[in-house]
Design a protein around this motif. Structure first.
Motif, PDB file in Angstrom:
ATOM      1  N   THR A  44       0.851  -1.185   0.000  1.00  0.00           N
ATOM      2  CA  THR A  44       0.000   0.000   0.000  1.00  0.00           C
ATOM      3  C   THR A  44       0.887   1.235   0.000  1.00  0.00           C
ATOM      4  OG1 THR A  44      -0.064   0.042   2.414  1.00  0.00           O
ATOM      5  CG2 THR A  44      -1.785  -1.220   1.289  1.00  0.00           C
ATOM      6  N   PRO A  45       0.333   2.397  -0.317  1.00  0.00           N
ATOM      7  CA  PRO A  45       1.155   3.607  -0.319  1.00  0.00           C
ATOM      8  C   PRO A  45       1.890   3.843   0.993  1.00  0.00           C
ATOM      9  CG  PRO A  45      -0.920   4.032  -1.425  1.00  0.00           C
ATOM     10  CD  PRO A  45      -1.028   2.662  -0.846  1.00  0.00           C
ATOM     11  N   ASP A  46       1.250   3.550   2.127  1.00  0.00           N
ATOM     12  CA  ASP A  46       1.907   3.835   3.405  1.00  0.00           C
ATOM     13  C   ASP A  46       2.973   2.799   3.776  1.00  0.00           C
ATOM     14  OD1 ASP A  46       0.274   1.729   4.052  1.00  0.00           O
ATOM     15  OD2 ASP A  46      -0.883   2.781   5.578  1.00  0.00           O
ATOM     16  N   GLN A  47       3.130   1.779   2.951  1.00  0.00           N
ATOM     17  CA  GLN A  47       4.195   0.800   3.182  1.00  0.00           C
ATOM     18  C   GLN A  47       5.448   1.085   2.361  1.00  0.00           C
ATOM     19  OE1 GLN A  47       1.612  -2.641   2.216  1.00  0.00           O
ATOM     20  NE2 GLN A  47       2.186  -3.494   4.219  1.00  0.00           N
ATOM     21  N   LEU A  48       5.380   2.010   1.422  1.00  0.00           N
ATOM     22  CA  LEU A  48       6.484   2.203   0.482  1.00  0.00           C
ATOM     23  C   LEU A  48       7.716   2.819   1.132  1.00  0.00           C
ATOM     24  CD1 LEU A  48       4.576   3.348  -2.731  1.00  0.00           C
ATOM     25  CD2 LEU A  48       5.636   1.123  -2.282  1.00  0.00           C
ATOM     26  N   ARG A  49       7.509   3.770   2.057  1.00  0.00           N
ATOM     27  CA  ARG A  49       8.672   4.379   2.709  1.00  0.00           C
ATOM     28  C   ARG A  49       9.547   3.318   3.380  1.00  0.00           C
ATOM     29  NH1 ARG A  49      10.969   8.917   5.100  1.00  0.00           N
ATOM     30  NH2 ARG A  49       9.413  10.343   4.241  1.00  0.00           N
TER      31      ARG A  49
END
Length: 280
Positions: free
Chosen positions: A103-108
């Motif tokens: 998900t987007p919040d896992q990319l960092r």
């Protein structure tokens, strides 16, 4: 004459025949694990043979043998001209294959893990890989690419790319931030290749042997290979490099002899007649 280098992102000059790290830990996602010593030897020999563009990913791993760890152990401190491109997005599915998507919040966290594993302060190129194990298209890349664009602004990433995408997804990404490369399965997508060439975007195919943009006739391929005293794989690599100055080849292997064979394709010169015969 086929050009031998490409300015990735306009400022990273790489040899167009690079190296893919997927097969360092294992031959396939279901194959046996290779020893770390083998991967380290292959990487060091690749650099000796002129490779300065390595494609990798955190999910190129089998157990404790991980491509990124091998790259750091074999090559750090890195040569000044070495460009390491990684990709984020896939996560292990129930079968262990990289079939799920972050998900987007896992990319960092995935980007930070690559920074740590490779031992660098900034990643040269990060590709957003979308679609799991399926083919290109069918979903938005905007939210995830926006996250990577923000990490680029922070200085954690130098350049961005996209992987396993179609023309609409490429346009969506380019509206958010500059795209320096497209990494796609090598199928019949001449229009996307032409778009990349016109925009100065590198086209980096994976699964690049066994047909290329159009399936190659085996008889003609073997005929040209025999005439040039080359292997059929070398002829296919040379043909790919002759297809477009934008195309970067990243054949992968965990075998030293296979590596030597692949890299020798760099010096193979195809005439216009050879190309015409191969393309039929």
């Amino acid at each position: 004459m086929t050009t031998t280098t490409f300015a990735l992102g306009g400022d990273l000059t790489v040899n167009r025949l690079g190296f893919g790290a997927m097969r360092l830990p294992m031959s396939t996602f279901d194959g046996p694990t290779r020893t770390p010593e083998n991967g380290i030897a292959v990487l060091r020999r690749a650099i000796e043979l002129g490779v300065n563009h390595i494609d990798t990913a955190a999910f190129y791993a089998r157990g404790d043998v991980r491509a990124n760890d091998l790259i750091r152990e074999a090559l750090a401190p890195y040569p000044d001209d070495l460009v390491i491109a990684t990709k984020v997005g896939p996560l292990p599915g129930p079968d262990g294959h990289p079939s799920a998507q972050a998900t987007p919040d896992q990319l960092r966290a995935l980007v930070e893990a690559d920074l740590t594993a490779l031992g660098v302060d900034r990643l040269d190129v990060v590709n957003l890989r979308v679609g799991g194990m399926s083919g290109p298209g069918g979903e938005s890349v905007a939210e995830r690419f926006t996250v990577l664009a923000a990490l680029r602004e922070e200085g954690l990433i130098r350049h961005l790319g996209v992987s396993n995408i179609d023309a609409a997804q490429l346009a969506e990404a380019r509206a958010i931030a500059p795209v320096v490369c497209v990494q796609n399965p090598y199928a019949d997508d001449l229009a996307l290749l032409a778009e990349c060439e016109a925009a100065g975007i590198a086209y980096v195919p994976f699964f690049l042997l066994g047909g290329g943009l159009t399936p190659l006739d085996t008889t003609r391929l073997e005929k040209v290979a025999t005439r040039l005293n080359a292997t059929t794989a070398q002829v296919q690599l040379a043909l790919l490099l002759a297809t477009s100055p934008t195309l970067l080849a990243i054949p992968g292997t965990g075998n030293l002899a296979h590596l030597e064979e692949n890299m020798a394709a760099r010096d193979l010169v195809l005439t216009e007649e050879d190309v015409a015969e191969l393309r039929g």
